[in-house]
Design an enzyme around this catalytic site. Structure first.
Site, PDB file in Angstrom:
ATOM      1  N   ASP A 194      -0.928  14.649 -51.557  1.00 53.36           N
ATOM      2  CA  ASP A 194      -0.037  13.920 -50.658  1.00 53.36           C
ATOM      3  C   ASP A 194       0.805  14.951 -49.909  1.00 53.36           C
ATOM      4  O   ASP A 194       1.121  16.018 -50.444  1.00 53.36           O
ATOM      5  CB  ASP A 194       0.884  13.013 -51.492  1.00 53.36           C
ATOM      6  CG  ASP A 194       1.669  12.056 -50.626  1.00 53.36           C
ATOM      7  OD1 ASP A 194       1.292  10.872 -50.586  1.00 53.36           O
ATOM      8  OD2 ASP A 194       2.687  12.484 -50.019  1.00 53.36           O
TER       9      ASP A 194
ATOM     10  N   LYS B  48       3.730  15.009 -49.490  1.00 51.95           N
ATOM     11  CA  LYS B  48       5.024  15.244 -50.143  1.00 51.95           C
ATOM     12  C   LYS B  48       4.950  16.373 -51.169  1.00 51.95           C
ATOM     13  O   LYS B  48       5.968  16.848 -51.637  1.00 51.95           O
ATOM     14  CB  LYS B  48       5.468  13.975 -50.878  1.00 51.95           C
ATOM     15  CG  LYS B  48       5.870  12.844 -49.988  1.00 51.95           C
ATOM     16  CD  LYS B  48       6.739  11.864 -50.761  1.00 51.95           C
ATOM     17  CE  LYS B  48       6.857  10.550 -50.050  1.00 51.95           C
ATOM     18  NZ  LYS B  48       5.726   9.651 -50.362  1.00 51.95           N
TER      19      LYS B  48
ATOM     20  N   SER C 173       2.989   1.819 -46.472  1.00 48.00           N
ATOM     21  CA  SER C 173       3.381   2.186 -45.093  1.00 48.00           C
ATOM     22  C   SER C 173       2.171   2.126 -44.178  1.00 48.00           C
ATOM     23  O   SER C 173       2.308   1.906 -42.977  1.00 48.00           O
ATOM     24  CB  SER C 173       3.920   3.617 -45.039  1.00 48.00           C
ATOM     25  OG  SER C 173       4.922   3.801 -45.976  1.00 48.00           O
ATOM     26  N   TYR C 174       0.984   2.380 -44.773  1.00 49.31           N
ATOM     27  CA  TYR C 174      -0.249   2.456 -43.980  1.00 49.31           C
ATOM     28  C   TYR C 174      -1.258   1.483 -44.565  1.00 49.31           C
ATOM     29  O   TYR C 174      -1.561   1.551 -45.767  1.00 49.31           O
ATOM     30  CB  TYR C 174      -0.804   3.885 -43.997  1.00 49.31           C
ATOM     31  CG  TYR C 174       0.221   4.889 -43.550  1.00 49.31           C
ATOM     32  CD1 TYR C 174       0.495   5.083 -42.203  1.00 49.31           C
ATOM     33  CD2 TYR C 174       0.957   5.619 -44.492  1.00 49.31           C
ATOM     34  CE1 TYR C 174       1.462   5.978 -41.794  1.00 49.31           C
ATOM     35  CE2 TYR C 174       1.931   6.517 -44.091  1.00 49.31           C
ATOM     36  CZ  TYR C 174       2.185   6.695 -42.745  1.00 49.31           C
ATOM     37  OH  TYR C 174       3.157   7.569 -42.341  1.00 49.31           O
TER      38      TYR C 174
ATOM     39  N   HIS D 144      -5.247   2.974 -50.250  1.00 51.30           N
ATOM     40  CA  HIS D 144      -5.132   4.300 -50.862  1.00 51.30           C
ATOM     41  C   HIS D 144      -4.382   4.172 -52.176  1.00 51.30           C
ATOM     42  O   HIS D 144      -3.618   3.221 -52.377  1.00 51.30           O
ATOM     43  CB  HIS D 144      -4.437   5.280 -49.904  1.00 51.30           C
ATOM     44  CG  HIS D 144      -3.123   4.783 -49.395  1.00 51.30           C
ATOM     45  ND1 HIS D 144      -3.025   3.937 -48.301  1.00 51.30           N
ATOM     46  CD2 HIS D 144      -1.859   4.958 -49.837  1.00 51.30           C
ATOM     47  CE1 HIS D 144      -1.757   3.643 -48.085  1.00 51.30           C
ATOM     48  NE2 HIS D 144      -1.010   4.249 -49.015  1.00 51.30           N
ATOM     49  N   VAL D 145      -4.623   5.138 -53.062  1.00 54.89           N
ATOM     50  CA  VAL D 145      -4.057   5.079 -54.414  1.00 54.89           C
ATOM     51  C   VAL D 145      -3.282   6.372 -54.679  1.00 54.89           C
ATOM     52  O   VAL D 145      -3.740   7.460 -54.333  1.00 54.89           O
ATOM     53  CB  VAL D 145      -5.198   4.923 -55.458  1.00 54.89           C
ATOM     54  CG1 VAL D 145      -4.639   4.922 -56.874  1.00 54.89           C
ATOM     55  CG2 VAL D 145      -6.005   3.645 -55.192  1.00 54.89           C
TER      56      VAL D 145
END
Ligand code: G7M
Length: 316
Positions: free
Chosen positions: A180, A182, A247-248, A252-253
């Site tokens: 990610d 982040k 958010s998207y 996804h996981v």
């Protein structure tokens, strides 16, 4: 203010790697959107000098690492005194720049949505029933542009190719696993990986039924294997979940280290993948009927849609 991109303005269809910055030169701070002392992060709305587009910049102090702590605690770090009392002293320390890095995330050009997303605001819990999803959320989502360029860039190997840890290319049950944005990949206890499925027709948790079980089980087992092999993190040290609302809207996981209190990993946002699989095994249409509680900020357009819909129902 101006951040200086290495290249000219990114055009639609350009290769994303061009939108790279070498410094914060010429970046003017328009407003601090959010200051988070507890996570030592700040969210900034900025603008480049001479440019009309907005930028969102997120700056975070990075954690200390075992490899460099001895260098931080050396004569290279000068100290200025705040207070001395008996055996107690407090100081400000100034380590060498390379030991004092910050993580910066730059979104440019940023949309109004990005600015709203990162602005500190009152938040509200919304209990979304299955009917609410059909009547309020889905029509709202359908008005949005579902095209998520950064996701397609990853799936089509146009961006972050060197960061991909694992890929199962199967179009039905396959996925790409990568860090990610982040995660700085320096601190294993902050491990944060993302599995993005190849299918493009699954918006979120709400769409999942028994048809998707092979894909979900595939992501769970192959994702955990890849993480164990690459980083030595055991499956019982990983938290695996989906966000609702995400958010998207492309399924996804999230895979995060159990020790890491990742943003969005708590109740009201995170749904454990193992629970999701079990619930669907018990009842295929579980997530079409279940009331799901999510938290939204007051300026979130979806929250405003719910306010409007609730008002209309109360007037009926
Ligand atoms: O809330 P949601 O489940 O939609 O989370 C999306 C995740 O995608 C967040 O944890 C983001 O940090 C991550 N993410 C967002 N972008 C734009 C990128 C990106 O460009 N690359 C990567 N690797 N992760 C991203």
């Amino acid at each position: 203010m101006s951040l200086e991109p290495l290249s000219k303005k990114l055009c639609k269809g350009d290769h994303v790697e061009n939108n790279e910055f070498t410094s914060f030169k010429n970046l003017n701070v328009v407003r601090i959107l959010q200051d988070k002392p507890e996570s030592k992060a700040a969210f900034i709305h900025g603008r480049f000098e001479g440019r009309d587009e907005d930028a969102v910049v997120i700056v975070e102090k990075t954690p200390f690492s075992a490899e460099t702590i001895q260098q931080v605690l050396s004569s290279d770090t000068t100290l200025t005194t705040h207070h001395i009392n008996d055996i107690y002293g407090t100081y400000s320390g100034y380590p060498k720049p390379e030991l004092n890095d910050i993580k910066a995330t730059i979104i440019f050009p940023a949309t109004e949505k990005h600015i709203i997303k990162y602005t500190d605001q009152p938040i509200h819990a919304i209990n979304e029933t299955g009917d609410d999803y059909k009547i309020v959320t889905l029509p709202y989502l359908k008005k949005q542009d579902f095209h998520i360029q950064w996701v397609y860039n990853i799936l089509e190997k146009k961006a972050e190719t060197e960061r991909v840890l694992f890929e199962d290319p199967d179009p039905k049950i396959g996925f790409v696993l990568l860090p990610d944005m982040k995660w700085d990949k320096k601190h294993m206890e902050n491990m944060y990986m993302l599995a993005i499925c190849h299918r493009r027709d699954v918006l979120s948790l709400r769409d999942l039924t028994e048809e998707h079980l092979p894909m979900l089980r595939n992501i769970l087992s192959k994702g955990l294997n890849a993480i164990k092999e690459a980083y030595g993190v055991n499956e019982d040290q990983v938290k695996i979940y989906l966000h609702y609302q995400p958010s998207y809207y492309h399924l996804h996981v999230h895979f995060t280290h159990l020790k890491f209190n990742a943003p969005g990993s708590s109740v009201g946002k995170a749904y454990l993948l193992t629970d999701v699989i079990d619930n669907i095994v018990l009842m295929s249409n579980y997530y079409q009927g279940k009331t799901l509680t999510f938290v939204a900020t007051e300026a979130d357009p979806l929250y405003l849609e719910f306010v409007k819909a609730r008002k209309a129902t109360n007037h009926d």
